[in-house]
Motif scaffolding. Structure first.
Motif, mmCIF file in Angstrom:
data_model
loop_
_atom_site.group_PDB
_atom_site.id
_atom_site.type_symbol
_atom_site.label_atom_id
_atom_site.label_comp_id
_atom_site.label_asym_id
_atom_site.label_seq_id
_atom_site.Cartn_x
_atom_site.Cartn_y
_atom_site.Cartn_z
ATOM 1 N N TYR A 1 0.797 -1.229 0.000
ATOM 2 C CA TYR A 1 0.000 0.000 0.000
ATOM 3 C C TYR A 1 0.829 1.278 0.000
ATOM 4 O O TYR A 1 0.278 2.356 -0.217
ATOM 5 N N GLY A 2 2.109 1.202 0.230
ATOM 6 C CA GLY A 2 2.905 2.410 0.403
ATOM 7 C C GLY A 2 3.262 3.105 -0.899
ATOM 8 O O GLY A 2 3.777 2.481 -1.822
ATOM 9 N N TYR A 3 2.990 4.417 -0.963
ATOM 10 C CA TYR A 3 3.407 5.278 -2.074
ATOM 11 C C TYR A 3 2.955 4.736 -3.430
ATOM 12 O O TYR A 3 3.727 4.663 -4.381
ATOM 13 N N ARG A 4 1.688 4.354 -3.481
ATOM 14 C CA ARG A 4 1.122 3.853 -4.723
ATOM 15 C C ARG A 4 -0.170 4.598 -5.028
ATOM 16 O O ARG A 4 -0.908 4.971 -4.113
ATOM 17 N N ILE B 1 12.045 9.230 -6.858
ATOM 18 C CA ILE B 1 11.960 7.892 -7.448
ATOM 19 C C ILE B 1 12.245 6.787 -6.434
ATOM 20 O O ILE B 1 11.991 5.614 -6.699
ATOM 21 N N SER B 2 12.741 7.128 -5.267
ATOM 22 C CA SER B 2 13.112 6.120 -4.268
ATOM 23 C C SER B 2 11.953 5.234 -3.824
ATOM 24 O O SER B 2 12.129 4.017 -3.701
ATOM 25 N N PRO B 3 10.750 5.769 -3.554
ATOM 26 C CA PRO B 3 9.642 4.878 -3.159
ATOM 27 C C PRO B 3 9.300 3.838 -4.217
ATOM 28 O O PRO B 3 9.010 2.685 -3.880
ATOM 29 N N LEU B 4 9.328 4.227 -5.485
ATOM 30 C CA LEU B 4 9.026 3.268 -6.548
ATOM 31 C C LEU B 4 10.086 2.170 -6.605
ATOM 32 O O LEU B 4 9.768 0.982 -6.728
ATOM 33 N N LEU B 5 11.358 2.560 -6.479
ATOM 34 C CA LEU B 5 12.438 1.575 -6.488
ATOM 35 C C LEU B 5 12.372 0.676 -5.258
ATOM 36 O O LEU B 5 12.618 -0.533 -5.352
ATOM 37 N N ALA B 6 12.029 1.258 -4.113
ATOM 38 C CA ALA B 6 11.912 0.461 -2.885
ATOM 39 C C ALA B 6 10.783 -0.557 -2.998
ATOM 40 O O ALA B 6 10.920 -1.711 -2.574
ATOM 41 N N ASN B 7 9.661 -0.139 -3.568
ATOM 42 C CA ASN B 7 8.543 -1.070 -3.754
ATOM 43 C C ASN B 7 8.901 -2.203 -4.700
ATOM 44 O O ASN B 7 8.519 -3.357 -4.478
ATOM 45 N N PRO C 1 -1.237 -14.384 5.424
ATOM 46 C CA PRO C 1 -1.400 -13.089 4.744
ATOM 47 C C PRO C 1 -0.512 -12.019 5.367
ATOM 48 O O PRO C 1 -0.137 -12.110 6.545
ATOM 49 N N PHE C 2 -0.188 -11.014 4.595
ATOM 50 C CA PHE C 2 0.666 -9.932 5.072
ATOM 51 C C PHE C 2 0.126 -8.612 4.557
ATOM 52 O O PHE C 2 -0.644 -8.546 3.600
ATOM 53 N N VAL C 3 0.569 -7.536 5.179
ATOM 54 C CA VAL C 3 0.280 -6.179 4.738
ATOM 55 C C VAL C 3 1.594 -5.411 4.794
ATOM 56 O O VAL C 3 2.296 -5.440 5.812
ATOM 57 N N ARG C 4 1.904 -4.751 3.694
ATOM 58 C CA ARG C 4 3.159 -3.989 3.645
ATOM 59 C C ARG C 4 2.881 -2.549 3.222
ATOM 60 O O ARG C 4 2.154 -2.308 2.260
ATOM 61 N N TYR C 5 3.443 -1.630 3.976
ATOM 62 C CA TYR C 5 3.409 -0.212 3.606
ATOM 63 C C TYR C 5 4.851 0.270 3.554
ATOM 64 O O TYR C 5 5.477 0.496 4.585
ATOM 65 N N ALA C 6 5.403 0.345 2.334
ATOM 66 C CA ALA C 6 6.830 0.628 2.150
ATOM 67 C C ALA C 6 7.633 -0.444 2.879
ATOM 68 O O ALA C 6 7.520 -1.619 2.563
ATOM 69 N N ASP C 7 8.431 -0.075 3.898
ATOM 70 C CA ASP C 7 9.237 -1.067 4.605
ATOM 71 C C ASP C 7 8.634 -1.454 5.956
ATOM 72 O O ASP C 7 9.309 -2.072 6.782
ATOM 73 N N ASP C 8 7.371 -1.093 6.208
ATOM 74 C CA ASP C 8 6.653 -1.516 7.414
ATOM 75 C C ASP C 8 5.829 -2.752 7.088
ATOM 76 O O ASP C 8 4.992 -2.728 6.176
#
Length: 482
Positions: free
Chosen positions: A176-179, A264-270, A289-296
């Protein structure tokens, strides 16, 4: 548009039959752009004996950025530059190593945007150093944040916008992070659903994630979905861009790390975590199941032994990919509720500013039961109440009530819109702190109250009844119930 041939050396003299050379890429009008051999092989540039430069009309209403103009060696139009600039301006942000702010950039917008387009479209763009600053974290430590220049943010935004639709087709629905069209509230809602079904949750934190992203693995992932060599070339340059601290000391990355703060870092991190974690989980552990928001990350399991085994497996997976789990911040929590009555040392965890823990909840019939749900975290509550106290609201007696409301309402709206999404009534303590400062302000400002907080409080409560829209939280009757 018309085209000009330029074979002029750095001294301004025509060199017939010689390769044009130029040491400064800031020359705009005569088209003398220096290019490395790498750029020629990647971009497929024109012959060095004759550099073709497109003459552009900069007198258009868009500040010289005519959307109908075509790019030179790279498919980047001037409309892409303008769209990227609007996004960067909307997101605001400070200046980088050149100390040029957005307002400074605006003064020569036409020239600056043309320069970004000219270099990006010709393959001659090289990012400047990234300014590294330190910002305080909630635990008292400091986080390093990289701030690119305004020009570089625009260039990164162009490539990000170009790649984002393609990457969105492959990213997991649990990320869900930065999308686009995804946010933190959606991630929290999914975790809320999972804790009702699964008794155990792994709250995971990656140690210094942005500093340890492997360039080799990231480029390998990029090449699976990006065939354009100019995109790969620019991303590689951004990854290898130098880092300058506030004292001017410059250092270089050694095969890993991407600046936290780059566009551009969030896109590369994802993309990196998509292959390191998301796909790996869906392939080898589909029952968890998992939930990810960037690196959380939050992973859910039915049994304690499953959580123990899965945590060790994730640690091993991260080590293979150059990452490390933060031992002190990673924990397994028991999601206790009315049906789960066992005891466990850890029965709560924080995620995106919310705390998940057992809470007394009212059902539809008015009865009470124990649920494992989320509300604003104690850490965030303490941070904001400290911010209210440090603002010294009660001493701003030179301002009217309307002026104070105009100053604080945007912040109050932000607090309620984010932290009030789930169990907003648990925010009463925060607004009790704000209202007490407001009462103290009124008791000092108006002589008729004779510094009596009781009289000032009664007056403000009556005012909240008559004009509930004065402060954003008054419409929720938080003042009267606080």
């Amino acid at each position: 548009m018309e085209q000009e041939k330029s074979c002029i050396n750095v001294k301004g003299k025509t060199q017939v039959g010689q390769t044009p050379t130029r040491s400064n890429t800031d020359v705009i009008n005569d088209g003398g752009l220096s290019r490395s051999s790498e750029e020629v092989s990647v971009m497929g540039m024109e012959q060095r004996t004759e550099v073709i430069q497109t003459s552009l009309d900069l007198s258009t209403s868009t500040g010289g950025m005519n959307s109908s103009s075509k790019s030179k060696g790279v498919p980047i139009s001037k409309q892409m530059i303008m769209d990227a600039y609007r996004k960067v301006r909307q997101n605001k942000g400070g200046g980088g190593v050149d100390k040029e702010s957005l307002s400074d950039f605006e003064k020569k917008k036409s020239r600056n945007l043309y320069k970004v387009w000219n270099r990006l479209a010709s393959g001659s763009y090289f990012p400047p150093a990234v300014l590294e600053v330190e910002i305080p974290k909630d635990d008292g430590k400091k986080r390093k944040l990289g701030i690119p220049t305004v020009n570089d943010r625009i260039a990164q935004q162009v490539v990000t916008t170009y790649l984002e639709p393609r990457m969105e087709q492959i990213f997991s629905n649990h990320s869900y992070g930065y999308r686009p069209n995804k946010n933190a509230h959606q991630a929290l809602h999914e975790v809320q659903l999972h804790v009702r079904r699964y008794a155990w949750a792994i709250d995971m934190d990656i140690k210094a994630f942005f500093d340890n992203v492997s360039h080799e693995l990231l480029m390998k992932a990029l090449k699976r979905h990006v065939s354009e060599k100019w995109v790969l070339c620019y991303i590689k340059r951004w990854l290898e861009a130098p880092i300058a601290d506030e004292y001017g000391k410059v250092r270089y990355r050694e095969g890993k790390g991407t600046p936290q703060g780059g566009v551009i870092s969030p896109l590369l991190a994802n993309l990196f975590l998509h292959y390191v974690f998301d796909m790996w989980m869906e392939k080898y552990h589909p029952a968890s199941p998992f939930v990810r928001y960037a690196d959380d990350l939050v992973i859910h399991c039915s049994m304690k032994w499953q959580a123990d085994q899965l945590l060790e497996a994730v640690k091993a997976r991260f080590l293979e990919c150059g990452l490390e789990v933060h031992e002190t911040k990673t924990k397994i929590a028991y999601c206790k509720n009315s049906k789960r009555r066992n005891q466990f040392p850890v029965m709560q965890f924080d995620f995106l500013g919310y705390t998940f823990k057992p809470r007394t909840t009212m059902n539809k019939e008015g009865g009470k039961f124990l649920s494992f749900s989320c509300a604003m975290s104690q850490k965030k509550m303490s941070k904001i109440t400290k911010e209210i106290r440090l603002s010294k609201l009660h001493r701003k007696t030179e301002r009217s009530l309307t002026q104070i409301a105009n100053h604080y309402n945007s912040k109050i709206r932000g607090w309620i819109n984010y932290y009030g999404k789930f169990r907003w009534y648990d925010m009463k303590r925060l607004f009790r702190c704000f209202n007490s400062r407001l009462i103290k302000w009124a008791s000092i400002r108006y002589k008729r109250f004779k510094k009596s907080k009781v009289k000032a409080g009664r007056w403000l409560r009556e005012l909240a009844e008559q004009f509930p829209n004065t402060f954003y939280h008054w419409k929720y009757a938080i003042f009267r119930s606080a």
